[in-house]
Design an enzyme around this catalytic site. Structure first.
Site, mmCIF file in Angstrom:
data_model
loop_
_atom_site.group_PDB
_atom_site.id
_atom_site.type_symbol
_atom_site.label_atom_id
_atom_site.label_comp_id
_atom_site.label_asym_id
_atom_site.label_seq_id
_atom_site.Cartn_x
_atom_site.Cartn_y
_atom_site.Cartn_z
ATOM 1 N N ASP A 38 6.053 1.074 7.634
ATOM 2 C CA ASP A 38 5.032 0.117 7.190
ATOM 3 C C ASP A 38 5.680 -1.175 6.707
ATOM 4 O O ASP A 38 6.832 -1.193 6.291
ATOM 5 C CB ASP A 38 4.259 0.719 6.009
ATOM 6 C CG ASP A 38 2.956 1.346 6.437
ATOM 7 O OD1 ASP A 38 2.707 1.404 7.649
ATOM 8 O OD2 ASP A 38 2.191 1.772 5.552
ATOM 9 N N LYS A 60 2.382 -5.755 10.111
ATOM 10 C CA LYS A 60 2.279 -7.113 10.655
ATOM 11 C C LYS A 60 3.603 -7.591 11.240
ATOM 12 O O LYS A 60 3.612 -8.309 12.219
ATOM 13 C CB LYS A 60 1.829 -8.082 9.549
ATOM 14 C CG LYS A 60 0.429 -7.788 9.067
ATOM 15 C CD LYS A 60 -0.041 -8.859 8.105
ATOM 16 C CE LYS A 60 -1.401 -8.540 7.535
ATOM 17 N NZ LYS A 60 -1.364 -7.747 6.293
ATOM 18 N N MET A 176 -3.575 -4.258 -5.213
ATOM 19 C CA MET A 176 -4.277 -5.178 -4.296
ATOM 20 C C MET A 176 -5.284 -6.049 -5.052
ATOM 21 O O MET A 176 -6.372 -6.334 -4.563
ATOM 22 C CB MET A 176 -5.010 -4.373 -3.188
ATOM 23 C CG MET A 176 -4.055 -3.555 -2.337
ATOM 24 S SD MET A 176 -4.880 -2.341 -1.284
ATOM 25 C CE MET A 176 -5.102 -0.954 -2.404
HETATM 26 N N1 SAH Z 1 1.069 3.603 -1.513
HETATM 27 C C1 SAH Z 1 1.471 2.454 -2.286
HETATM 28 C C2 SAH Z 1 0.342 1.462 -2.458
HETATM 29 C C3 SAH Z 1 -0.141 0.855 -1.150
HETATM 30 S S1 SAH Z 1 -1.393 -0.339 -1.376
HETATM 31 C C4 SAH Z 1 2.011 2.917 -3.644
HETATM 32 O O1 SAH Z 1 1.831 4.076 -4.001
HETATM 33 O O2 SAH Z 1 2.633 2.113 -4.333
HETATM 34 C C5 SAH Z 1 -0.479 -1.839 -1.371
HETATM 35 C C6 SAH Z 1 -0.464 -2.444 -2.743
HETATM 36 O O3 SAH Z 1 0.478 -1.768 -3.557
HETATM 37 C C7 SAH Z 1 -0.025 -3.893 -2.799
HETATM 38 O O4 SAH Z 1 -1.075 -4.763 -2.494
HETATM 39 C C8 SAH Z 1 0.383 -4.016 -4.245
HETATM 40 O O5 SAH Z 1 -0.753 -4.080 -5.081
HETATM 41 C C9 SAH Z 1 1.035 -2.669 -4.475
HETATM 42 N N2 SAH Z 1 2.490 -2.693 -4.288
HETATM 43 C C10 SAH Z 1 3.202 -1.988 -3.398
HETATM 44 N N3 SAH Z 1 4.520 -2.208 -3.560
HETATM 45 C C11 SAH Z 1 4.627 -3.071 -4.594
HETATM 46 C C12 SAH Z 1 5.725 -3.670 -5.285
HETATM 47 N N4 SAH Z 1 6.999 -3.426 -4.938
HETATM 48 N N5 SAH Z 1 5.464 -4.491 -6.317
HETATM 49 C C13 SAH Z 1 4.200 -4.750 -6.702
HETATM 50 N N6 SAH Z 1 3.124 -4.216 -6.091
HETATM 51 C C14 SAH Z 1 3.340 -3.383 -5.055
#
Ligand code: SAH
Length: 257
Positions: A38, A60, A176
């Protein structure tokens, strides 16, 4: 000759820092013939694949606008049916806003063995890296992981009930949430949270390009625009933010201050 059945690992890669991968994730990657990766995942995790393993970008960066979910699922099914060991690598934890649940259903329906490898979710790992304990017992009864992005057509109307969440007594960890931050902050205050409630915004948490902002419900949306902090970010709302250490402090919020 009969093909030995393949298998799919749904691998959580953690928030970013490659050292936050689990040993199980590393083992799954080592075993895999193919990795579907991803967008948000740190490419450094690919070092744990064996030489010659195939890498398929499914976000993307892969060229398409964003590979449609149904196509990714079909690809996983096909690769596993061909006998491959497949790692589907996701940011954070596969079951926290990661569509892991949908993918497990599809794979099981197709008769494919699937193993879920938990990862550290960004909503806990990113705050932790700046010293925010999301459930510090002195000021929080729990933590709510919530999306700030209302999914259209999901039957959930306007998304989370922010006014109700304001009354929950829990730390709010919003995924998000950057696009709707002004609206979310306004609704949390309307729901009864003080406008001085501390807010932390962490972009690219645990990565080299991490950005942190500490503010309040009254000012977070404005401060975010002024500082240029944006997605992907975690927004933490609650008194636990006072325990954090930030490189971009706009308010004297720190405990020692
Ligand atoms: N499965 C992931 C979340 C996916 S949704 C998890 O458990 O973390 C995607 C969202 O996760 C992004 O829009 C942001 O809000 C958050 N996110 C993922 N990685 C991040 C990071 N390194 N720092 C801050 N926000 C992050």
């Amino acid at each position: 000759m009969e093909i030995k059945p393949g298998k799919v690992y749904l691998v959580g890669a953690g928030p970013g820092d490659v050292e936050l991968l689990t040993l199980k994730a590393v083992r799954a990657l080592r075993e895999s013939d193919v990795a579907l990766i991803d967008d948000l995942v740190n490419r450094e995790v690919l070092q744990f694949l064996r030489p010659g393993a195939r890498v398929i970008e499914v976000g993307k960066r892969g060229g398409c606008k964003s590979t449609p979910q149904a196509f990714i699922e079909r690809q996983m099914v096909k690769l596993a049916q061909e006998g491959h060991i497949v790692s589907r690598i996701k940011g954070g934890d596969p079951f926290v806003f990661g569509r892991g649940g949908e993918e497990v259903e599809t794979l099981l329906a197709a008769g494919i063995a699937v193993e879920v490898v938990s990862g550290i979710t960004a909503g806990i790992g990113a705050p932790a890296a700046m010293g925010i304990p999301v459930t510090h017992r002195d000021c929080s009864r729990g933590v709510t992981l919530v999306t700030g992005h209302a999914r259209t057509g999901a039957g959930d109307g306007d998304g989370p009930n922010w006014e109700a969440l304001a009354q929950s007594g829990t730390t709010l960890v919003i995924y998000m949430g950057m696009k709707n931050l002004p609206d979310i902050a306004t609704r949390l205050v309307a729901g009864g949270l003080a406008s001085t409630t501390p807010v932390a915004v962490i972009q690219n948490g645990t990565l080299a390009n991490e950005q942190r902002l500490v503010s309040t419900l009254a000012t977070a949306a404005r401060d975010a625009v002024a500082s240029g902090i944006g997605s992907p970010a975690i927004v933490v709302v609650g008194d636990v933010v006072r325990y954090g250490r930030s490189s971009m402090i706009t308010m004297p919020l720190l405990k020692s201050a």
